[in-house]
Design a protein around this motif. Structure first.
Motif, PDB file in Angstrom:
ATOM      1  N   THR A  34      25.795  39.170  48.818  1.00 13.67           N
ATOM      2  CA  THR A  34      24.762  39.912  49.455  1.00 13.67           C
ATOM      3  C   THR A  34      25.120  40.636  50.522  1.00 13.67           C
ATOM      4  OG1 THR A  34      23.422  37.892  48.951  1.00 13.67           O
ATOM      5  CG2 THR A  34      22.546  39.136  50.667  1.00 13.67           C
ATOM      6  N   TYR A  35      26.121  40.266  51.279  1.00 11.61           N
ATOM      7  CA  TYR A  35      26.805  40.884  52.346  1.00 11.61           C
ATOM      8  C   TYR A  35      27.303  42.428  51.988  1.00 11.61           C
ATOM      9  CZ  TYR A  35      28.977  42.067  56.687  1.00 11.61           C
ATOM     10  OH  TYR A  35      29.573  42.580  57.826  1.00 11.61           O
ATOM     11  N   ALA A  36      27.774  42.387  50.774  1.00  8.95           N
ATOM     12  CA  ALA A  36      28.449  43.507  50.210  1.00  8.95           C
ATOM     13  C   ALA A  36      27.417  44.750  50.009  1.00  8.95           C
ATOM     14  CB  ALA A  36      29.231  43.181  48.707  1.00  8.95           C
ATOM     15  N   GLU A  37      26.126  44.266  49.868  1.00 12.32           N
ATOM     16  CA  GLU A  37      25.387  45.310  49.386  1.00 12.32           C
ATOM     17  C   GLU A  37      25.276  46.343  50.633  1.00 12.32           C
ATOM     18  OE1 GLU A  37      21.337  43.605  48.970  1.00 12.32           O
ATOM     19  OE2 GLU A  37      21.955  42.320  47.180  1.00 12.32           O
ATOM     20  N   ARG A  38      25.589  45.900  51.696  1.00 12.02           N
ATOM     21  CA  ARG A  38      25.306  46.794  53.035  1.00 12.02           C
ATOM     22  C   ARG A  38      26.551  47.885  52.876  1.00 12.02           C
ATOM     23  NH1 ARG A  38      25.256  43.853  58.125  1.00 12.02           N
ATOM     24  NH2 ARG A  38      23.998  42.487  56.966  1.00 12.02           N
ATOM     25  N   TYR A  39      27.435  48.117  52.225  1.00 17.29           N
ATOM     26  CA  TYR A  39      28.489  48.923  51.967  1.00 17.29           C
ATOM     27  C   TYR A  39      27.918  49.859  50.809  1.00 17.29           C
ATOM     28  CZ  TYR A  39      30.968  46.347  55.166  1.00 17.29           C
ATOM     29  OH  TYR A  39      31.488  45.681  56.376  1.00 17.29           O
ATOM     30  N   LYS A  40      26.724  49.843  50.241  1.00 18.25           N
ATOM     31  CA  LYS A  40      26.453  50.511  49.130  1.00 18.25           C
ATOM     32  C   LYS A  40      27.301  51.044  48.205  1.00 18.25           C
ATOM     33  CE  LYS A  40      22.271  52.549  51.254  1.00 18.25           C
ATOM     34  NZ  LYS A  40      22.285  51.205  52.119  1.00 18.25           N
ATOM     35  N   PRO A  41      28.125  49.724  47.779  1.00 17.00           N
ATOM     36  CA  PRO A  41      29.255  50.079  46.722  1.00 17.00           C
ATOM     37  C   PRO A  41      29.169  50.526  45.535  1.00 17.00           C
ATOM     38  CG  PRO A  41      28.664  47.709  46.608  1.00 17.00           C
ATOM     39  CD  PRO A  41      27.941  48.374  47.725  1.00 17.00           C
ATOM     40  N   ALA A  42      30.270  51.285  45.005  1.00 19.62           N
ATOM     41  CA  ALA A  42      30.100  51.951  43.799  1.00 19.62           C
ATOM     42  C   ALA A  42      30.077  50.944  42.765  1.00 19.62           C
ATOM     43  CB  ALA A  42      31.340  52.977  43.476  1.00 19.62           C
ATOM     44  N   VAL A  43      31.228  49.840  42.882  1.00 21.62           N
ATOM     45  CA  VAL A  43      31.026  48.708  42.216  1.00 21.62           C
ATOM     46  C   VAL A  43      31.676  47.818  42.874  1.00 21.62           C
ATOM     47  CG1 VAL A  43      31.780  50.219  39.674  1.00 21.62           C
ATOM     48  CG2 VAL A  43      33.663  49.240  41.359  1.00 21.62           C
ATOM     49  N   VAL A  44      31.219  46.426  42.317  1.00 22.13           N
ATOM     50  CA  VAL A  44      31.857  45.185  43.126  1.00 22.13           C
ATOM     51  C   VAL A  44      32.451  44.270  42.078  1.00 22.13           C
ATOM     52  CG1 VAL A  44      31.218  43.144  44.412  1.00 22.13           C
ATOM     53  CG2 VAL A  44      29.872  45.310  44.509  1.00 22.13           C
ATOM     54  N   ILE A  45      33.635  43.883  42.392  1.00 20.31           N
ATOM     55  CA  ILE A  45      34.553  43.098  41.593  1.00 20.31           C
ATOM     56  C   ILE A  45      34.548  41.717  42.750  1.00 20.31           C
ATOM     57  CG2 ILE A  45      36.650  42.503  40.330  1.00 20.31           C
ATOM     58  CD1 ILE A  45      36.922  45.572  40.113  1.00 20.31           C
ATOM     59  N   ASP A  46      34.310  40.620  42.076  1.00 18.73           N
ATOM     60  CA  ASP A  46      34.924  39.502  42.630  1.00 18.73           C
ATOM     61  C   ASP A  46      35.758  38.714  42.048  1.00 18.73           C
ATOM     62  OD1 ASP A  46      34.035  36.724  41.541  1.00 18.73           O
ATOM     63  OD2 ASP A  46      32.227  37.828  41.362  1.00 18.73           O
ATOM     64  N   ILE A  47      36.857  38.114  42.743  1.00 21.01           N
ATOM     65  CA  ILE A  47      37.788  37.501  42.138  1.00 21.01           C
ATOM     66  C   ILE A  47      38.020  35.909  42.912  1.00 21.01           C
ATOM     67  CG2 ILE A  47      40.527  37.436  42.177  1.00 21.01           C
ATOM     68  CD1 ILE A  47      38.898  40.383  43.467  1.00 21.01           C
ATOM     69  N   ALA A  48      37.983  35.004  41.869  1.00 22.49           N
ATOM     70  CA  ALA A  48      37.856  33.463  42.266  1.00 22.49           C
ATOM     71  C   ALA A  48      38.568  32.577  41.307  1.00 22.49           C
ATOM     72  CB  ALA A  48      36.237  33.386  42.323  1.00 22.49           C
ATOM     73  N   THR A  49      38.841  31.607  42.057  1.00 25.15           N
ATOM     74  CA  THR A  49      39.539  30.601  41.172  1.00 25.15           C
ATOM     75  C   THR A  49      37.990  29.533  41.212  1.00 25.15           C
ATOM     76  OG1 THR A  49      39.911  29.726  43.269  1.00 25.15           O
ATOM     77  CG2 THR A  49      41.869  30.365  42.060  1.00 25.15           C
ATOM     78  N   LEU A  50      37.428  30.060  39.865  1.00 23.31           N
ATOM     79  CA  LEU A  50      35.830  29.362  40.073  1.00 23.31           C
ATOM     80  C   LEU A  50      35.756  28.069  39.368  1.00 23.31           C
ATOM     81  CD1 LEU A  50      33.534  30.377  41.792  1.00 23.31           C
ATOM     82  CD2 LEU A  50      32.633  31.159  39.502  1.00 23.31           C
ATOM     83  N   THR A  51      36.403  28.152  38.120  1.00 21.96           N
ATOM     84  CA  THR A  51      36.035  27.027  37.356  1.00 21.96           C
ATOM     85  C   THR A  51      37.187  26.321  36.520  1.00 21.96           C
ATOM     86  OG1 THR A  51      35.584  28.184  35.391  1.00 21.96           O
ATOM     87  CG2 THR A  51      33.680  27.902  36.877  1.00 21.96           C
ATOM     88  N   GLY A  52      37.323  25.327  36.563  1.00 19.85           N
ATOM     89  CA  GLY A  52      38.236  24.409  35.538  1.00 19.85           C
ATOM     90  C   GLY A  52      38.123  24.738  34.088  1.00 19.85           C
ATOM     91  N   ALA A  53      36.591  25.117  33.860  1.00 22.85           N
ATOM     92  CA  ALA A  53      36.360  25.358  32.435  1.00 22.85           C
ATOM     93  C   ALA A  53      37.234  26.540  32.018  1.00 22.85           C
ATOM     94  CB  ALA A  53      34.869  25.446  32.348  1.00 22.85           C
ATOM     95  N   CYS A  54      37.505  27.501  32.806  1.00 21.01           N
ATOM     96  CA  CYS A  54      38.063  28.832  32.659  1.00 21.01           C
ATOM     97  C   CYS A  54      39.638  28.625  31.973  1.00 21.01           C
ATOM     98  CB  CYS A  54      38.299  29.845  33.737  1.00 21.01           C
ATOM     99  SG  CYS A  54      38.430  31.509  33.216  1.00 21.01           S
ATOM    100  N   VAL A  55      40.151  27.585  32.825  1.00 22.27           N
ATOM    101  CA  VAL A  55      41.598  27.018  32.382  1.00 22.27           C
ATOM    102  C   VAL A  55      41.421  26.321  30.926  1.00 22.27           C
ATOM    103  CG1 VAL A  55      43.699  25.785  32.956  1.00 22.27           C
ATOM    104  CG2 VAL A  55      41.810  26.356  34.650  1.00 22.27           C
ATOM    105  N   ILE A  56      40.499  25.699  30.944  1.00 18.44           N
ATOM    106  CA  ILE A  56      40.385  25.165  29.244  1.00 18.44           C
ATOM    107  C   ILE A  56      40.053  26.348  28.229  1.00 18.44           C
ATOM    108  CG2 ILE A  56      39.121  23.276  28.067  1.00 18.44           C
ATOM    109  CD1 ILE A  56      40.693  22.237  30.420  1.00 18.44           C
ATOM    110  N   ALA A  57      39.349  27.205  28.652  1.00 19.10           N
ATOM    111  CA  ALA A  57      38.963  28.473  27.800  1.00 19.10           C
ATOM    112  C   ALA A  57      40.080  29.132  27.210  1.00 19.10           C
ATOM    113  CB  ALA A  57      37.626  28.856  28.172  1.00 19.10           C
ATOM    114  N   LEU A  58      40.842  29.720  28.300  1.00 22.72           N
ATOM    115  CA  LEU A  58      41.771  30.800  28.305  1.00 22.72           C
ATOM    116  C   LEU A  58      43.197  30.389  28.695  1.00 22.72           C
ATOM    117  CD1 LEU A  58      39.541  33.602  29.752  1.00 22.72           C
ATOM    118  CD2 LEU A  58      40.046  33.233  27.234  1.00 22.72           C
ATOM    119  N   GLY A  59      43.496  29.271  29.174  1.00 24.00           N
ATOM    120  CA  GLY A  59      44.804  28.901  29.450  1.00 24.00           C
ATOM    121  C   GLY A  59      45.167  29.627  30.537  1.00 24.00           C
ATOM    122  N   ALA A  60      46.676  29.911  30.645  1.00 24.69           N
ATOM    123  CA  ALA A  60      47.131  30.485  31.711  1.00 24.69           C
ATOM    124  C   ALA A  60      47.545  31.931  31.515  1.00 24.69           C
ATOM    125  CB  ALA A  60      48.565  29.716  32.170  1.00 24.69           C
ATOM    126  N   HIS A  61      47.138  32.551  30.412  1.00 27.35           N
ATOM    127  CA  HIS A  61      47.455  33.970  29.959  1.00 27.35           C
ATOM    128  C   HIS A  61      46.507  34.942  30.411  1.00 27.35           C
ATOM    129  CE1 HIS A  61      51.121  32.075  28.432  1.00 27.35           C
ATOM    130  NE2 HIS A  61      50.095  31.080  27.690  1.00 27.35           N
TER     131      HIS A  61
END
Ligand code: BES
Ligand code: MN
Ligand code: ZN
Length: 503
Positions: A361-388
């Motif tokens: 929400t804070y990013a909105e004030r920069y009127k960004p062309a695009v936003v990419i967030d990068i996060a160690t968000l879910t253990g499920a992602c490790v199960i789905a895709l592993g380390a690669h």
């Protein structure tokens, strides 16, 4: 490490070590052949004795090859010539470095860069050589009372290019490779630092340092500022911790004035114990890596500034700890995010999406062309895709394609998962606008679905790096991913003015 590019045949090089490839079975690469010829067949006669078949992972260090001005020759097994691909090239390079660092050689001239890699040009090979070499030499020993002083003689690597006209592109590739490698090193160091040292305040100090070095504008929002902005989601996570939260903002203005920036938003959980929904004890130490998304933003912005990319970039890092405490979030608590949307915190361990929601929400004030967030968000992602592969979800297909392309080119790959509306209802709450968890099914997707509700006003992509940001087990340590992907994405944007990147 100093890297330079040179063109010329090995019999004229005076090097501490010449690195040359040998394919299966005992098939000499062009340069190995040249060495063989000037030395009166020394290489082929040694190989005939059976010391090197040419299989991947094999190597042979030779001294005093006749008629060669260089002190050593290091032969690296490259596998079957027809199958030689990006992976083999990277592995062969890493193998060479691992041998070189244990020799007395202070300098080496690698001809691996002259091997044919399907579909890749000299710039790619030089870039990869720089990145792989720096990664292979990386150590994290700053917290050992007696740092390992075993010899680290290698100081200079010469990368051979076939033609004189390759020197220009080669030098540029070194510059880019070095910037990416430095960004990765920063991300790895911050990731590997433990939670008692790498706190939100420490990350803010690091951003300030980078800001001073490159003339960036750095803003650090404190708890009071967050309160004024109504960042109830971010603040709720920080309530269980004695370390004050920080929202770190870096602004790099390399582009035209007023040009919409690329916004990179990185999860900066400097330790995630889970809160009241506490995690099991085993491997909980690895939750010091829960700030790797934030670290990758610092690494990528630093690299972009180093490369003076003609682009505006804003890096946003919400940073906090997530700990159990009398004042911590409790399951069932309802918090109001800066966007006004309310969230029922059914699991206090799904904290990343809470701090990211307010950062988005804070990013909105920069009127960004695009936003990419990068996060160690879910253990499920490790199960789905592993380390690669990192998980990729986006509300814009063109943006997703650009990211996939950048990942493919840098071998820091991502894989897209669907962000269909059907998944959204898993976040239904009886008491608030949404719950912060969506059940066992499709955990990576529902995590992204939550974030998507805060990313409606811009083109947005989410990288779940839970499986790629660090390695577990014997080689435990941060990887520096996805700094290469992010920097390539930025390079492509700067070059093509946002047009689709070549895959
Ligand atoms: N930081 C973790 C995700 C994580 C866990 C990354 C293990 C790598 C390895 C995140 O904050 C978390 O705890 N996520 C929960 C979400 C769940 C409660 C919906 C998870 O993945 O278990
Ligand atoms: Mn968690
Ligand atoms: Zn977390």
């Amino acid at each position: 490490m100093e890297f330079i590019v040179k063109s010329g045949t090995p019999e004229k090089q005076r090097s501490s070590c010449i690195v040359a490839g040998v394919f299966e079975s005992r098939k000499l690469s062009t340069v190995a052949h040249q060495i063989d010829a000037v030395s009166g067949g020394a290489i082929s006669s040694i190989l005939r004795r059976g010391d090197l078949e040419g299989k991947p992972g094999q190597s042979l260090l030779l001294h005093n090859i006749p008629n060669l001005p260089s002190e050593r020759v290091l032969l690296i097994g490259c596998g079957k010539e027809k199958e030689f691909n990006e992976n083999h090239y990277r592995d062969a390079t890493a193998k060479a470095v691992s041998i070189l660092k244990d020799t007395g050689a202070t300098e080496a001239t690698s001809y691996l860069t002259e091997l044919d890699v399907k579909g890749r040009d000299i710039s790619w090979k030089v870039r990869q050589a720089v990145e792989v070499t720096e990664a292979a030499l990386y150590r994290f020993d700053q917290l050992k009372s007696k740092p390992d002083n075993s010899r680290r003689a290698l100081r200079r690597v010469v990368l051979a290019v076939p033609k004189r006209s390759d020197l220009g592109p080669g030098e540029r590739a070194i510059h880019e490779g070095q910037a990416i490698a430095d960004g990765m090193k920063l991300a790895r160091d911050l990731g590997n630092l433990p939670g008692n040292l790498c706190t939100p305040a420490y990350l803010a100090d690091q951003a300030t340092e980078i800001g001073k070095q490159y003339g960036l504008k750095i803003t650090v929002l404190e708890k009071d500022d967050m309160q004024k902005l109504g960042m109830g989601a971010l603040l709720s996570v920080a309530r269980g911790s004695r370390q004050p939260p920080k929202l770190i903002v870096l602004e790099y203005d390399g582009g035209k004035e007023g040009e919409p920036p690329v916004a990179l938003v990185g999860k900066g959980l400097t330790f995630d114990a889970g809160g009241i929904s506490i995690k099991p004890a085993a491997n909980m130490d690895e939750m010091k890596y829960d700030m790797c998304g934030g670290a990758s933003v610092l690494g990528a912005v630093k690299a972009a500034a180093e490369l003076k990319l003609p682009l505006n970039i804003v890096g946003i890092i919400p940073s906090s700890e997530n700990l159990p405490d009398g004042d911590a979030n409790k399951p069932g608590d309802i918090v109001t995010s800066m966007s006004g949307q309310t969230v029922e915190v059914l699991n206090t361990d799904a904290e990343g999406r809470l701090i990211l929601s307010d950062a988005l929400t804070y990013a909105e004030r920069y009127k960004p062309a695009v936003v990419i967030d990068i996060a160690t968000l879910t253990g499920a992602c490790v199960i789905a895709l592993g380390a690669h592969a990192s998980g990729l979800l986006a509300n814009n297909d063109q943006l997703a394609r650009e990211i996939l392309g950048a990942g493919k080119y840098t071998h820091d790959r991502a894989w897209q998962l669907p962000l269909w509306d059907e998944y959204q209802k898993q976040l239904d709450s009886n008491f608030a606008d949404m719950a912060n968890i969506g059940g066992r099914e499709a955990g990576t997707i529902t995590g992204a679905c939550f974030l998507a509700r805060y990313a409606k006003n811009f083109k947005w992509a989410h990288l779940d790096i839970a499986g790629t940001a660090w390695k577990t087990g014997k080689e435990k340590g941060a990887t520096g991913r996805p700094v290469p992907l992010l920097v390539q994405f930025l390079i492509n944007r700067a070059r093509h003015d946002g047009a689709e990147a070549a895959a």
